[in-house]
Design a protein around this motif. Structure first.
Motif, PDB file in Angstrom:
ATOM      1  N   ILE A 165       2.317  -2.978  -0.743  1.00 12.33           N
ATOM      2  CA  ILE A 165       3.114  -3.265   0.461  1.00 12.33           C
ATOM      3  C   ILE A 165       4.134  -4.288   0.155  1.00 12.33           C
ATOM      4  CG2 ILE A 165       2.867  -4.051   2.701  1.00 12.33           C
ATOM      5  CD1 ILE A 165      -0.059  -2.767   2.962  1.00 12.33           C
ATOM      6  N   MET A 166       3.548  -5.353  -0.457  1.00 16.08           N
ATOM      7  CA  MET A 166       4.562  -6.362  -0.519  1.00 16.08           C
ATOM      8  C   MET A 166       5.745  -6.064  -1.447  1.00 16.08           C
ATOM      9  SD  MET A 166       5.045  -9.663  -0.038  1.00 16.08           S
ATOM     10  CE  MET A 166       6.054 -11.022  -0.331  1.00 16.08           C
ATOM     11  N   LEU A 167       5.595  -5.101  -2.511  1.00  7.97           N
ATOM     12  CA  LEU A 167       6.676  -4.575  -3.350  1.00  7.97           C
ATOM     13  C   LEU A 167       7.661  -3.635  -2.513  1.00  7.97           C
ATOM     14  CD1 LEU A 167       4.737  -3.910  -6.550  1.00  7.97           C
ATOM     15  CD2 LEU A 167       6.322  -5.333  -6.486  1.00  7.97           C
ATOM     16  N   GLU A 168       6.969  -3.066  -1.549  1.00 11.45           N
ATOM     17  CA  GLU A 168       8.032  -2.170  -0.840  1.00 11.45           C
ATOM     18  C   GLU A 168       8.649  -3.099   0.349  1.00 11.45           C
ATOM     19  OE1 GLU A 168       8.447   1.394  -0.593  1.00 11.45           O
ATOM     20  OE2 GLU A 168       7.383   1.351  -2.131  1.00 11.45           O
ATOM     21  N   GLU A 169       8.173  -3.893   0.572  1.00 12.74           N
ATOM     22  CA  GLU A 169       8.746  -4.931   1.605  1.00 12.74           C
ATOM     23  C   GLU A 169      10.033  -5.803   1.071  1.00 12.74           C
ATOM     24  OE1 GLU A 169       8.364  -5.534   4.942  1.00 12.74           O
ATOM     25  OE2 GLU A 169       6.878  -4.089   5.268  1.00 12.74           O
ATOM     26  N   LYS A 170       9.839  -5.891  -0.304  1.00  8.89           N
ATOM     27  CA  LYS A 170      10.876  -6.699  -1.060  1.00  8.89           C
ATOM     28  C   LYS A 170      11.887  -5.821  -1.731  1.00  8.89           C
ATOM     29  CE  LYS A 170      10.883 -10.527  -0.404  1.00  8.89           C
ATOM     30  NZ  LYS A 170      11.398 -11.105   0.820  1.00  8.89           N
ATOM     31  N   GLN A 171      11.679  -4.463  -1.457  1.00  7.09           N
ATOM     32  CA  GLN A 171      12.697  -3.533  -1.971  1.00  7.09           C
ATOM     33  C   GLN A 171      12.568  -3.569  -3.403  1.00  7.09           C
ATOM     34  OE1 GLN A 171      16.637  -3.971  -0.109  1.00  7.09           O
ATOM     35  NE2 GLN A 171      15.677  -3.543   1.752  1.00  7.09           N
ATOM     36  N   LEU A 172      11.388  -3.481  -3.982  1.00  2.00           N
ATOM     37  CA  LEU A 172      11.103  -3.760  -5.406  1.00  2.00           C
ATOM     38  C   LEU A 172      10.596  -2.051  -6.011  1.00  2.00           C
ATOM     39  CD1 LEU A 172       9.925  -7.552  -5.884  1.00  2.00           C
ATOM     40  CD2 LEU A 172      12.162  -6.719  -6.851  1.00  2.00           C
ATOM     41  N   GLN A 173      11.007  -1.261  -5.696  1.00  2.00           N
ATOM     42  CA  GLN A 173      10.550   0.083  -5.988  1.00  2.00           C
ATOM     43  C   GLN A 173      10.871   0.291  -7.460  1.00  2.00           C
ATOM     44  OE1 GLN A 173      12.488  -0.386  -3.278  1.00  2.00           O
ATOM     45  NE2 GLN A 173      11.183   0.516  -1.403  1.00  2.00           N
ATOM     46  N   GLY A 174      10.328   1.312  -8.093  1.00  2.00           N
ATOM     47  CA  GLY A 174      10.586   1.603  -9.293  1.00  2.00           C
ATOM     48  C   GLY A 174      10.009   0.910 -10.476  1.00  2.00           C
ATOM     49  N   TYR A 175       9.069   0.068 -10.095  1.00  2.00           N
ATOM     50  CA  TYR A 175       8.147  -0.486 -10.859  1.00  2.00           C
ATOM     51  C   TYR A 175       7.139   0.347 -11.668  1.00  2.00           C
ATOM     52  CZ  TYR A 175       4.892  -0.331  -7.171  1.00  2.00           C
ATOM     53  OH  TYR A 175       3.963   0.178  -5.911  1.00  2.00           O
ATOM     54  N   ASN A 176       6.699   0.060 -12.776  1.00  2.00           N
ATOM     55  CA  ASN A 176       5.862   0.686 -13.615  1.00  2.00           C
ATOM     56  C   ASN A 176       4.538   0.508 -13.088  1.00  2.00           C
ATOM     57  OD1 ASN A 176       7.770   0.926 -15.955  1.00  2.00           O
ATOM     58  ND2 ASN A 176       7.586  -1.068 -16.262  1.00  2.00           N
ATOM     59  N   GLN A 177       3.945   1.820 -12.716  1.00  2.00           N
ATOM     60  CA  GLN A 177       2.670   1.917 -12.301  1.00  2.00           C
ATOM     61  C   GLN A 177       1.502   2.957 -12.643  1.00  2.00           C
ATOM     62  OE1 GLN A 177       2.180   3.528  -8.127  1.00  2.00           O
ATOM     63  NE2 GLN A 177       4.504   3.481  -7.974  1.00  2.00           N
ATOM     64  N   LYS A 178       0.365   2.763 -12.373  1.00  2.00           N
ATOM     65  CA  LYS A 178      -0.611   3.771 -13.002  1.00  2.00           C
ATOM     66  C   LYS A 178      -1.999   3.664 -12.060  1.00  2.00           C
ATOM     67  CE  LYS A 178      -2.909   5.374 -17.068  1.00  2.00           C
ATOM     68  NZ  LYS A 178      -3.270   5.094 -18.525  1.00  2.00           N
ATOM     69  N   LEU A 179      -2.065   4.737 -11.442  1.00  2.00           N
ATOM     70  CA  LEU A 179      -3.259   4.782 -10.549  1.00  2.00           C
ATOM     71  C   LEU A 179      -4.496   5.138 -11.451  1.00  2.00           C
ATOM     72  CD1 LEU A 179      -4.852   5.373  -7.875  1.00  2.00           C
ATOM     73  CD2 LEU A 179      -4.131   7.577  -7.926  1.00  2.00           C
ATOM     74  N   LEU A 180      -5.559   4.246 -11.599  1.00  2.00           N
ATOM     75  CA  LEU A 180      -6.742   4.409 -12.172  1.00  2.00           C
ATOM     76  C   LEU A 180      -7.998   4.903 -11.332  1.00  2.00           C
ATOM     77  CD1 LEU A 180      -6.273   1.397 -14.420  1.00  2.00           C
ATOM     78  CD2 LEU A 180      -5.642   3.828 -15.191  1.00  2.00           C
TER      79      LEU A 180
END
Length: 223
Positions: A21-36
């Protein structure tokens, strides 16, 4: 900026969801992510241990900085990207004080919630007692009544009219309560808070994928 960030996360985990949520609020989309998958013990993989030696999720890196505690990560992101996205710490001393108070009170709410939801998981069968289950439920009920009172005195968000860091950090826990069967009629203020924020873009965009495909549970229906 976001390309220098990596988040390893699990669906439905409030600590993971806070950072998302925080990353979305700060407009920091496009980060590397992996659902485990917790059920596959993927949070104990070497990939996770390299970032979070406790073998827990989230495992989060921002550049060279490791921030696995969700509160720490959210504070760091707000301070580093103050001028980007939504401002989440109010200027008013009154609103700030209320925001910080509610944020850190949420630790107690989370613990009492976990005592009920995870009792059978944490306590060996031969050590379980109905009296302990009842005490845990009564403690959670008393805590929820406090939050009912708090939310009856505010304007939709925890620190007033504006969405703040308190909401980023507390909302996932409230959503978790309703996911596990908390009664909306019994706790109308909490239900109103949940309903008013669940369609906020940052929350909707990060809604736990497993919650969309699996039924809710009824663990808290008698609380």
């Amino acid at each position: 900026m976001a390309k220098d960030m990596t988040l390893l996360w699990g669906s439905g985990s409030p600590p993971c969801w806070r950072i998302q949520i925080m990353l979305e609020e700060k407009q920091l989309q496009g980060y590397n992510q992996k659902l485990l998958a917790f059920e596959k013990k993927e949070h104990k993989s070497q990939e996770v241990l390299d970032i979070n030696p406790r073998g827990q999720l989230p495992a989060f890196k921002c550049g060279n900085h490791i921030l696995n505690e969700s509160y720490a990560a959210c504070f760091f992101l707000e301070n580093q990207y103050k001028s980007q996205g939504n401002k989440l710490i109010p200027d008013s001393p009154d609103a700030q004080a209320l925001m910080y108070q509610r944020m850190f009170e949420a630790f107690t709410l989370g613990q009492k919630m976990a005592d009920v939801i995870y009792y059978n998981y944490k306590v060996p069968e031969e050590e379980r007692h109905d009296s302990a289950v009842q005490r845990n439920k009564e403690a959670l009920t008393a805590e929820l009544k406090l939050w009912e009172g708090y939310l009856n005195k505010t304007d939709c968000c925890l620190a007033g009219k504006e969405f703040t860091l308190a909401d980023v950090l507390v909302f996932p826990g409230v959503a978790y309560l309703f996911r596990f069967g908390l009664c909306s009629e019994r706790y109308p203020a909490l239900a109103k808070y949940y309903t008013s924020l669940k369609d906020r873009p940052s929350i909707k965009a990060t809604w736990p994928p497993t919650w969309q495909s699996t039924p809710a549970q009824d663990t808290l229906k008698t609380v």
